[in-house]
Design a protein around this motif. Sequence first.
Motif: not given
Length: 475
Positions: A13, A15, A375-376, A399, A402, A406, A408, A410, A417, A420
């Motif tokens: 992933s 940022n 991931g989240h 999206y 989380s 954050s 996230y 995808y 991902q 983030r």
Amino acid sequence: MSRSGKNVDTCDSVNGVGGSGASQGSNEVWSYLDHEIVQLTNLRSTPHEHLSRVLAGKSRLPVSPVKMLIGREGNYSGRGRFSSADNCHILSQYLPFCGPRMIDKMKSCAYVSQFAADGSLFIAGFQESHIRIYNVDRQWKVQKDIRAKSLGWTITDTSLSPDQHLLVYSSISPIVHVVNVGSAATESHANITEIHEGLEFSADHNDYYDYSFGIFSVKFSTDGRELVAGSNDDSIYVYDLDANKLTLRIPAHRSDVNSVCFADETGHLIYSGSDDDLCKVWDRRCFAAKGQAAGVLMGHLEGITSIDSRGDGRYLISNGKDQAIKLWDIRKMSSNVKYKSPPRKYEWDYRMMEYPNDARNRTHPADLSLATYKGHSVLRTLIRCYFSPAYSTGQKYIYTGSTDASVYIYDLVSGAQVARLDFHEEPVRDCSWHPVYPMIVSSSWDGVIASWEFPGNDEKPVVVKRTRRRRRPLY
């Protein structure tokens, strides 16, 4: 991303991604999801074949916007202009990760937020009886400051009518209230400065202030004539606004119905997601005769916190307390409408406990989902998820907020991902992508409404100091 019966490591992933295209791993597994939705997504977000063939240079990389502009000038497509898919291909490479810029900060938790269909308004609902409507086109000026009526714990949901004249809000109460968005008054205190009409959603709860009954989700139909709601009495309700009465109650699930929505503009199909771990599809054209769901979508291992329709009557996504988003095609749904999820073999309460590590790799024995995105985190509250806008991205992404504070994003097809967004100090319960511009607005329990944009305005994020808050919010 994983498919039924398989687990595949997602790509690294990042940022955020910018003009250079999607994340590194996104294109490496582009064809992994082997389903019709891949072709549909490509049709909406891939450049014209002539531009792809002539300009790509490297077939596995996106066509650069500069080359596409050159191709348009050279009329390589033979049409002399960009198609909607060409536009989506360009816009979808510029994700809204710059910033953020603080729009507002309140003293209570932000629970729900949404852009209007045209992006001109933004609605945010807060825990302490507060809803604010911001005029996006007028530098986010507060157009309506609403003090809610008969609030039980928090604003659980809001929905803006398609014509943007009415706003409904729900709470832990059998009453959904209606506010006139177009009235001249900026301050709208329920039944003091303005009347907030109450719509009764449960004949079984005659006490106007009965807080044992709660509505977790409420949505307008596309034509604005009906409302659909999900409640903690395991039911779905449909309210006819023209007739001003409740027209349908469906005992839909075996636990709280946390999320509902209409599948498309016809209003015939309704999707629901519940704490019984199931998504269900309801066809109102045959419900009177059958009295049961048209089908069931099983695959989550824990309760469902949020669902979102792609708007085509076929595809939806759901966020689950098993820390995953799932993509569904209702043509794969099961006809076993009495299906019960397998019992959990461990004690766990998502409101106050971390998800057990030994449960993270479990798979459902009858998973019908097309893909799973992880991931989240989905803890403490009903975190929401969405498809990205059709106009600017071709719904190429999904999206979600989380619990780790954050947002996230995808890639729908590859599962990578691709972004983030980190800024908040408390869970991001809701977020909304502008329908036209590359902009995401996040709303968090830290009381902050923040805007993420591309390319951004070079403002540094405002530092928000963490404040001690009650950790009991449960919805």
